[in-house]
Write a protein that holds these residues in place. Structure first.
Motif, PDB file in Angstrom:
ATOM      1  N   LEU A 277       0.817  -1.219   0.000  1.00  0.00           N
ATOM      2  CA  LEU A 277       0.000   0.000   0.000  1.00  0.00           C
ATOM      3  C   LEU A 277       0.853   1.273   0.000  1.00  0.00           C
ATOM      4  O   LEU A 277       0.635   2.161  -0.839  1.00  0.00           O
ATOM      5  N   PRO A 278       1.870   1.388   0.893  1.00  0.00           N
ATOM      6  CA  PRO A 278       2.726   2.587   0.821  1.00  0.00           C
ATOM      7  C   PRO A 278       3.425   2.714  -0.527  1.00  0.00           C
ATOM      8  O   PRO A 278       3.488   3.815  -1.097  1.00  0.00           O
ATOM      9  N   LEU A 279       3.911   1.570  -1.071  1.00  0.00           N
ATOM     10  CA  LEU A 279       4.559   1.613  -2.389  1.00  0.00           C
ATOM     11  C   LEU A 279       3.586   2.137  -3.433  1.00  0.00           C
ATOM     12  O   LEU A 279       3.954   2.933  -4.314  1.00  0.00           O
ATOM     13  N   ALA A 280       2.323   1.704  -3.339  1.00  0.00           N
ATOM     14  CA  ALA A 280       1.306   2.136  -4.300  1.00  0.00           C
ATOM     15  C   ALA A 280       1.168   3.649  -4.273  1.00  0.00           C
ATOM     16  O   ALA A 280       1.159   4.311  -5.319  1.00  0.00           O
ATOM     17  N   LEU A 281       1.082   4.220  -3.062  1.00  0.00           N
ATOM     18  CA  LEU A 281       0.859   5.664  -2.954  1.00  0.00           C
ATOM     19  C   LEU A 281       2.058   6.434  -3.499  1.00  0.00           C
ATOM     20  O   LEU A 281       1.904   7.405  -4.254  1.00  0.00           O
ATOM     21  N   ILE A 282       3.292   5.969  -3.139  1.00  0.00           N
ATOM     22  CA  ILE A 282       4.475   6.688  -3.624  1.00  0.00           C
ATOM     23  C   ILE A 282       4.557   6.585  -5.156  1.00  0.00           C
ATOM     24  O   ILE A 282       4.861   7.565  -5.839  1.00  0.00           O
ATOM     25  N   THR A 283       4.246   5.394  -5.691  1.00  0.00           N
ATOM     26  CA  THR A 283       4.290   5.206  -7.146  1.00  0.00           C
ATOM     27  C   THR A 283       3.352   6.183  -7.847  1.00  0.00           C
ATOM     28  O   THR A 283       3.712   6.836  -8.827  1.00  0.00           O
ATOM     29  N   MET A 284       2.116   6.287  -7.313  1.00  0.00           N
ATOM     30  CA  MET A 284       1.132   7.225  -7.872  1.00  0.00           C
ATOM     31  C   MET A 284       1.691   8.646  -7.936  1.00  0.00           C
ATOM     32  O   MET A 284       1.645   9.299  -8.976  1.00  0.00           O
ATOM     33  N   VAL A 285       2.209   9.093  -6.778  1.00  0.00           N
ATOM     34  CA  VAL A 285       2.628  10.490  -6.675  1.00  0.00           C
ATOM     35  C   VAL A 285       3.842  10.760  -7.569  1.00  0.00           C
ATOM     36  O   VAL A 285       3.864  11.739  -8.327  1.00  0.00           O
ATOM     37  N   ILE A 286       4.841   9.852  -7.514  1.00  0.00           N
ATOM     38  CA  ILE A 286       6.050  10.040  -8.321  1.00  0.00           C
ATOM     39  C   ILE A 286       5.693  10.076  -9.802  1.00  0.00           C
ATOM     40  O   ILE A 286       6.155  10.936 -10.555  1.00  0.00           O
ATOM     41  N   GLY A 287       4.813   9.147 -10.211  1.00  0.00           N
ATOM     42  CA  GLY A 287       4.436   9.067 -11.618  1.00  0.00           C
ATOM     43  C   GLY A 287       3.800  10.361 -12.094  1.00  0.00           C
ATOM     44  O   GLY A 287       4.134  10.895 -13.155  1.00  0.00           O
ATOM     45  N   ILE A 288       2.909  10.906 -11.281  1.00  0.00           N
ATOM     46  CA  ILE A 288       2.171  12.082 -11.735  1.00  0.00           C
ATOM     47  C   ILE A 288       3.064  13.320 -11.712  1.00  0.00           C
ATOM     48  O   ILE A 288       2.955  14.195 -12.582  1.00  0.00           O
ATOM     49  N   ILE A 289       3.987  13.381 -10.739  1.00  0.00           N
ATOM     50  CA  ILE A 289       4.911  14.516 -10.731  1.00  0.00           C
ATOM     51  C   ILE A 289       5.763  14.482 -11.998  1.00  0.00           C
ATOM     52  O   ILE A 289       5.973  15.507 -12.660  1.00  0.00           O
ATOM     53  N   GLY A 290       6.221  13.263 -12.351  1.00  0.00           N
ATOM     54  CA  GLY A 290       6.995  13.113 -13.587  1.00  0.00           C
ATOM     55  C   GLY A 290       6.201  13.566 -14.795  1.00  0.00           C
ATOM     56  O   GLY A 290       6.700  14.282 -15.669  1.00  0.00           O
ATOM     57  N   PHE A 407      -6.362   8.161   4.097  1.00  0.00           N
ATOM     58  CA  PHE A 407      -5.186   8.833   3.538  1.00  0.00           C
ATOM     59  C   PHE A 407      -4.946   8.383   2.093  1.00  0.00           C
ATOM     60  O   PHE A 407      -4.727   9.204   1.203  1.00  0.00           O
ATOM     61  N   SER A 408      -5.029   7.062   1.864  1.00  0.00           N
ATOM     62  CA  SER A 408      -4.827   6.537   0.508  1.00  0.00           C
ATOM     63  C   SER A 408      -5.844   7.125  -0.454  1.00  0.00           C
ATOM     64  O   SER A 408      -5.514   7.500  -1.581  1.00  0.00           O
ATOM     65  N   VAL A 409      -7.104   7.216   0.003  1.00  0.00           N
ATOM     66  CA  VAL A 409      -8.165   7.754  -0.853  1.00  0.00           C
ATOM     67  C   VAL A 409      -7.853   9.205  -1.219  1.00  0.00           C
ATOM     68  O   VAL A 409      -7.974   9.610  -2.386  1.00  0.00           O
ATOM     69  N   ALA A 410      -7.403   9.982  -0.210  1.00  0.00           N
ATOM     70  CA  ALA A 410      -7.088  11.382  -0.470  1.00  0.00           C
ATOM     71  C   ALA A 410      -5.975  11.506  -1.498  1.00  0.00           C
ATOM     72  O   ALA A 410      -6.073  12.282  -2.459  1.00  0.00           O
ATOM     73  N   VAL A 411      -4.917  10.687  -1.329  1.00  0.00           N
ATOM     74  CA  VAL A 411      -3.801  10.736  -2.278  1.00  0.00           C
ATOM     75  C   VAL A 411      -4.288  10.382  -3.677  1.00  0.00           C
ATOM     76  O   VAL A 411      -3.973  11.062  -4.664  1.00  0.00           O
ATOM     77  N   ALA A 412      -5.122   9.324  -3.770  1.00  0.00           N
ATOM     78  CA  ALA A 412      -5.611   8.890  -5.073  1.00  0.00           C
ATOM     79  C   ALA A 412      -6.410   9.996  -5.751  1.00  0.00           C
ATOM     80  O   ALA A 412      -6.291  10.209  -6.962  1.00  0.00           O
ATOM     81  N   LEU A 413      -7.200  10.734  -4.973  1.00  0.00           N
ATOM     82  CA  LEU A 413      -8.014  11.802  -5.562  1.00  0.00           C
ATOM     83  C   LEU A 413      -7.140  12.951  -6.061  1.00  0.00           C
ATOM     84  O   LEU A 413      -7.350  13.476  -7.159  1.00  0.00           O
ATOM     85  N   ILE A 414      -6.129  13.306  -5.257  1.00  0.00           N
ATOM     86  CA  ILE A 414      -5.255  14.410  -5.672  1.00  0.00           C
ATOM     87  C   ILE A 414      -4.487  14.021  -6.934  1.00  0.00           C
ATOM     88  O   ILE A 414      -4.343  14.819  -7.869  1.00  0.00           O
ATOM     89  N   VAL A 415      -4.012  12.762  -6.982  1.00  0.00           N
ATOM     90  CA  VAL A 415      -3.294  12.298  -8.168  1.00  0.00           C
ATOM     91  C   VAL A 415      -4.210  12.340  -9.390  1.00  0.00           C
ATOM     92  O   VAL A 415      -3.776  12.678 -10.495  1.00  0.00           O
ATOM     93  N   GLY A 416      -5.514  12.041  -9.173  1.00  0.00           N
ATOM     94  CA  GLY A 416      -6.480  12.129 -10.259  1.00  0.00           C
ATOM     95  C   GLY A 416      -6.526  13.533 -10.853  1.00  0.00           C
ATOM     96  O   GLY A 416      -6.589  13.707 -12.073  1.00  0.00           O
TER      97      GLY A 416
END
Lengths: 504, 114
Positions: A277-290, A407-416
């Motif tokens: 789960l933590p890896l998932a969140l970091i992957t999401m954020v890193i990918g979108i920043i890139g 927290f995961s849901v919030a991160v997923a929404l922001i990445v969206g």
């Protein structure tokens, strides 16, 4: 016992072998490829129907009973992914004659592509962890060939990186197989699941699980193992890259999905909630920043793959029936939509001669249909209802709320939101605005129509997935149930063997 | 015997990792080959070493004990795949040298692509 299960592996293998002869007769190469791709689509759909109506389909090679022979299994998940892959493959084969130079097509492109399909379908269908390794290798060998096709300096460099990283990961895969065999004395996934459920490993299984997270994490481009992806996906020929972006990275996710719902379920608090789960969140954020930082059509899409992989991983990390269903919808949706987005990038490249967003604009004025199709696919990726992306995201977020992972849901929404931003960026730069840059293809030329047809095909499939969401969700909920309970899988594969063993 | 093989797995894998971290292209390829060999040996250990006779009817050891034949079949497959990948990496490395005129990876990093 069903021979149909082996068809998605054997058909492309035979096609590839036939296509090795006469690589320069392109009309023949294309014709055979399209016919074979159509056949595999039909087989995939029939497989989905039989798996839905008749339960899990099992093929035992040479009629050797399960833990001893080679087993192919088509449960609901595998069948669905095989048919999604075959649809994406059909579109790519249709796109290839227009999407890259003839000189590249003549370099055994179609043969290599079909061997790649053998590996992908095999990975989805195999019921044995060592055969998963073999099919992975098959897929990777074909993919090295395809990325390097054409042999420019950039391609060679990126292929070398890609090959080396994956080669090391394969070594770890083999090591994980060795440890599993040392610990449990079997490599058949159903048999493994049975033995895991009957014994205590005192944490040893979690060690093996982490090793497999590393292995499949490299294939799926999970943080921090994603470094090879943006470069090699930028370098390859566009149709190849489209298929890689759509399908190949999802094979790693499928392998995680299979093993982490069937075998590595001893300590979910650590392996799923603690690592995945933590890896998932970091992957999401890193990918979108890139993705936000890039100004190149293909590069933005490549970084998006990484961020979307995070969503799928989040579903596996939550490990509830709803979350797994969400992951499956997401994988299927991505296979279609990611492929179509890369194909539009390829079409834009064919029209303007570049993928740099700063050097093109106004494509909507000069090539209207392409712009409209891109917009639909982009909105599907972002998750605007009623397109396919919406339901995957909705299911995942719902599962997150139910599991109280706010927290995961919030991160997923922001990445969206970030996804929406970068898709708008592509649209604003390349399609909106005044006409700028080269126009190598006329709007009414047959070449441009040839580029549009496969894109339109996939957009229609994506829209159908969204409009038929009720059926899709019913189906994926059933397949998630099947994955999580594991009992049906074990019984279908091992059959009478289970009864014999539990009796002794 | 098992300890000895375990130690040699460590040495071979260690050498492989050392070579992969070099800058010379050919050494990196050789390193990945060694890494694969080391792991194949580890795979060999996974069935236990010589726990009985050969797994052929009539040639079993005392009390019908046979050595597990499966890891050997696995290694055979892994060796064949490793050979294929190795050949491909060599060809790739050679083409890279032809195309760029260098086998130094830190120089390759400078190839223009944008």
């Amino acid at each position: 016992m069903s021979n149909l299960v082996v068809a998605p592996v054997v058909l492309p293998l035979l096609t590839g072998a036939v296509l090795l002869f006469a690589p320069r007769r392109l009309a023949w190469q294309r014709g055979v490829s399209i016919v074979s791709a159509l056949l595999v689509v039909a087989v995939g759909l029939i497989l989905v129907r039989t798996a839905w109506q008749g339960g899990i389909q099992v093929f035992q090679a040479g009629n050797w009973p399960a833990p001893f022979g080679i087993t192919l299994v088509a449960d609901l998940t595998s069948a669905l992914l095989v048919s999604a892959t075959s649809v994406a493959a059909l579109a790519v084969v249709l796109f290839s004659p227009y999407g890259m130079g003839k000189d590249r097509e003549e370099l055994y492109y179609y043969a290599g592509f079909h061997f790649l399909l053998v590996g992908v379908h095999g990975s989805f269908l195999t019921g044995d962890i060592f055969n998963l390794f073999v099919f992975f290798e098959l897929m990777l060998l074909a993919s090295y060939l395809l990325v390097a096709l054409g042999g420019t300096a950039v391609q060679l460099r990126e292929t070398f990186k890609y090959a080396l990283i994956n080669n090391v990961a394969s070594g770890f895969f083999l090591l994980g197989v060795a440890w599993l065999y040392r610990t449990y004395g079997t490599l058949n996934m159903a048999d493994l699941a049975l033995r895991v459920s009957m014994s205590e490993s005192n944490g040893w299984l979690s060690v093996i699980a982490v090793l497999f997270i590393v292995v499949f994490g490299v294939k799926a481009a999970v943080f921090p193992l994603y470094g090879w992806l943006p470069g090699s996906y930028f370098a390859g020929p566009t149709p190849v890259v489209a298929f890689f972006g759509g399908v190949l990275s999802k094979v790693g996710i499928y392998a995680l999905l299979r093993t982490f719902t069937l075998i590595f379920v001893e300590d979910p608090a650590f392996t799923h909630r603690g690592v995945l789960l933590p890896l998932a969140l970091i992957t999401m954020v890193i990918g979108i920043i890139g993705a936000i930082a890039q100004t190149d059509f293909k590069r933005i899409l490549s970084f998006h793959i990484i961020s979307q992989i995070g969503y799928m991983l989040m579903g596996i990390g939550l490990l509830t029936p709803l979350a797994i269903a969400g992951t499956i919808i997401f994988v299927v949706h991505q296979m279609v939509v990611k492929t179509v987005l890369f194909l539009t990038a390829g079409a834009a490249e064919q029209v303007t001669g570049t993928t740099d967003l700063r050097k093109m604009s106004g494509l909507l004025t000069s090539h209207g249909p392409l712009g409209v199709l891109f917009l639909i696919a982009a909105l599907a990726l972002v998750g605007i209802p009623p397109l396919s992306g919406f339901f995957g995201k909705l299911t995942l977020l719902q599962a997150g709320v139910e599991a109280r992972a706010f927290f995961s849901v919030a991160v997923a929404l922001i990445v969206g939101l970030g996804t929406l931003f970068s898709m708008i960026k592509i649209f604003r730069y390349s399609f909106w605005g005044e006409e700028k840059g080269l126009r190598l293809l006329d709007k009414n030329s047959p070449a441009f129509r040839g580029l549009l047809a496969p894109i339109a095909l996939l957009v229609v499939v994506s829209a159908a997935l969204g409009l038929g969401a009720e059926h899709v969700i019913t189906y994926t909920s059933a397949s998630a149930q099947q994955l999580l309970s594991g009992q049906a899988y074990i019984e279908a594969v091992l059959g009478s063997f289970v009864v014999a063993r539990s009796g002794s | 015997m098992e300890l000895l093989i375990s130690l040699s797995v460590g040495i071979v894998v260690g050498s492989g990792v050392y070579l992969i971290l070099q800058r010379e292209l050919l050494r990196v390829i050789m390193g990945s080959l060694l890494l694969g060999y080391g792991i194949n040996m580890a795979l060999f250990l996974s069935g236990g070493i010589k726990t009985g006779g050969p797994p052929i009817l009539g040639e079993e050891g005392p009390a019908g004990a046979v050595t597990d034949p499966l890891p050997q079949a696995l290694i055979l497959t892994a060796i064949v795949i490793g050979l294929g990948v190795f050949a491909l990496l060599l060809a790739l490395g050679y083409r890279t040298f032809q195309e760029t005129g260098t086998t130094d990876l830190s120089e390759l990093a400078g190839v223009e692509h944008e």
